[in-house]
Design an enzyme around this catalytic site. Structure first.
Site, PDB file in Angstrom:
ATOM      1  CE  LYS A  13      28.680  22.349  24.632  1.00 10.94           C
ATOM      2  NZ  LYS A  13      28.399  21.673  25.930  1.00 10.94           N
ATOM      3  NE  ARG A  88      29.450  16.190  22.708  1.00  6.89           N
ATOM      4  CZ  ARG A  88      28.562  17.174  22.590  1.00  6.89           C
ATOM      5  NH1 ARG A  88      28.563  17.953  21.545  1.00  6.89           N
ATOM      6  NH2 ARG A  88      27.665  17.372  23.537  1.00  6.89           N
ATOM      7  NE  ARG A 127      19.059  20.541  28.343  1.00  3.61           N
ATOM      8  CZ  ARG A 127      20.239  20.532  27.714  1.00  3.61           C
ATOM      9  NH1 ARG A 127      20.794  21.668  27.353  1.00  3.61           N
ATOM     10  NH2 ARG A 127      20.859  19.415  27.482  1.00  3.61           N
ATOM     11  NE  ARG A 133      18.924  17.922  24.797  1.00  7.83           N
ATOM     12  CZ  ARG A 133      20.060  18.563  24.589  1.00  7.83           C
ATOM     13  NH1 ARG A 133      20.040  19.863  24.334  1.00  7.83           N
ATOM     14  NH2 ARG A 133      21.198  17.931  24.621  1.00  7.83           N
ATOM     15  NE  ARG A 144      24.024  14.928  27.206  1.00 13.56           N
ATOM     16  CZ  ARG A 144      23.087  15.734  27.685  1.00 13.56           C
ATOM     17  NH1 ARG A 144      22.127  15.260  28.454  1.00 13.56           N
ATOM     18  NH2 ARG A 144      23.120  17.014  27.408  1.00 13.56           N
TER      19      ARG A 144
HETATM   20  P1  ADP Z   1      25.118  18.844  25.345  1.00 10.28           P
HETATM   21  O1  ADP Z   1      26.235  19.770  25.072  1.00 10.28           O
HETATM   22  O2  ADP Z   1      24.190  19.367  26.395  1.00 10.28           O
HETATM   23  O3  ADP Z   1      25.549  17.434  25.621  1.00 10.28           O
HETATM   24  P2  ADP Z   1      24.402  18.830  22.514  1.00 10.28           P
HETATM   25  O4  ADP Z   1      23.123  19.390  22.013  1.00 10.28           O
HETATM   26  O5  ADP Z   1      25.652  19.513  22.154  1.00 10.28           O
HETATM   27  O6  ADP Z   1      24.181  18.730  24.079  1.00 10.28           O
HETATM   28  O7  ADP Z   1      24.537  17.304  22.023  1.00 10.28           O
HETATM   29  C1  ADP Z   1      23.507  16.364  22.200  1.00 10.28           C
HETATM   30  C2  ADP Z   1      23.948  14.994  21.689  1.00 10.28           C
HETATM   31  O8  ADP Z   1      24.206  15.047  20.273  1.00 10.28           O
HETATM   32  C3  ADP Z   1      25.253  14.425  22.278  1.00 10.28           C
HETATM   33  O9  ADP Z   1      25.065  13.787  23.509  1.00 10.28           O
HETATM   34  C4  ADP Z   1      25.678  13.458  21.161  1.00 10.28           C
HETATM   35  O10 ADP Z   1      24.946  12.263  21.194  1.00 10.28           O
HETATM   36  C5  ADP Z   1      25.297  14.197  19.908  1.00 10.28           C
HETATM   37  N1  ADP Z   1      26.417  15.054  19.425  1.00 10.28           N
HETATM   38  C6  ADP Z   1      26.434  16.410  19.352  1.00 10.28           C
HETATM   39  N2  ADP Z   1      27.623  16.846  18.897  1.00 10.28           N
HETATM   40  C7  ADP Z   1      28.380  15.748  18.672  1.00 10.28           C
HETATM   41  C8  ADP Z   1      29.703  15.530  18.215  1.00 10.28           C
HETATM   42  N3  ADP Z   1      30.512  16.555  17.883  1.00 10.28           N
HETATM   43  N4  ADP Z   1      30.148  14.242  18.132  1.00 10.28           N
HETATM   44  C9  ADP Z   1      29.373  13.213  18.432  1.00 10.28           C
HETATM   45  N5  ADP Z   1      28.110  13.338  18.885  1.00 10.28           N
HETATM   46  C10 ADP Z   1      27.607  14.586  18.995  1.00 10.28           C
END
Ligand code: ADP
Length: 193
Positions: A13, A88, A127, A133, A144
């Site tokens: 994404k 999400r 990654r 990370r 996740r």
């Molecule tokens: P990925 O898509 O690889 O899981 P992101 O960078 O989108 O990574 O998100 C990393 C973390 O940030 C998530 O695992 C969550 O803890 C938090 N996060 C991001 N977006 C949201 C959201 N819309 N609602 C709740 N938590 C979020």
């Protein structure tokens, strides 16, 4: 143009969002990036989010909804935006609907980057080795992926039901995914920058 990018962790994404920002001159609204910036800056939101994120759990809906609400009103988002990592959960999707209703600007399209759990896992472990990370540790990845299936797939079904969803094969090379996305956007009449 207003686009939502959905897909499991590791679907690409962030990578595709950056391509779209350059091509269409729209703002990238990545809740993951915004939350990581808050953690790095040690803001109250960051302090609240840090451990939740490291465990691979979700930050509370009201927190992310407030962040997106502020961001969507910034001048650079007026021409359009790509939301990456949001919504999400179904409550987040409902909150987004309400925000967009209020400003009279519906979404043009919701792109779903489709990637299997196996490929997702493999990419995130890769990654982790490259970027370190904290949420790319195996237990966090497991959380996740589980939360994606439990809480985000219902969001996918919601957009499928209202006809805004377009699926893209996210297991192809980056350029091929980008091309497929470009085609999908052309179909919904997105003007290129
Ligand atoms: P990925 O898509 O690889 O899981 P992101 O960078 O989108 O990574 O998100 C990393 C973390 O940030 C998530 O695992 C969550 O803890 C938090 N996060 C991001 N977006 C949201 C959201 N819309 N609602 C709740 N938590 C979020």
């Amino acid at each position: 143009m207003r686009v939502v990018l959905l897909g499991p962790p590791g679907a690409g994404k962030g990578t595709q969002a950056k391509e779209l920002v350059a091509r269409y001159e729209i703002a990238q609204l990545s809740t993951g990036d915004m939350l990581r910036a808050a953690v790095a800056a040690g803001t109250p939101i960051g302090l609240k989010a840090k451990d939740i994120m490291a465990r691979g759990e979700l930050v509370p809906d009201d927190v992310v909804v407030a962040i997106v609400g502020d961001r969507i009103e910034q001048p650079d988002a007026r021409r359009g935006f790509i939301l990456d990592g949001f919504p999400r959960t179904v409550p987040q999707a409902e909150a987004l609907d309400a925000m967009l209703d209020e400003i009279g600007k519906p979404l043009d399209v919701v792109l779903l980057l489709q990637v299997s759990d196996e490929v997702s896992l493999e990419r995130l472990l890769g990654r982790r080795a490259a970027e370190g990370r904290s949420d790319d540790a195996p237990e966090a990845i497991e959380n996740r992926l589980r939360l994606y299936h439990e809480l985000t797939e219902p969001v996918v079904e919601r957009y499928r039901a209202n006809g805004t969803l377009v699926g893209v094969d996210g297991e192809q090379p980056v350029e091929d995914v980008a091309r497929e996305i470009e085609d999908a956007l052309a179909q919904v009449g997105a003007p290129q920058a």
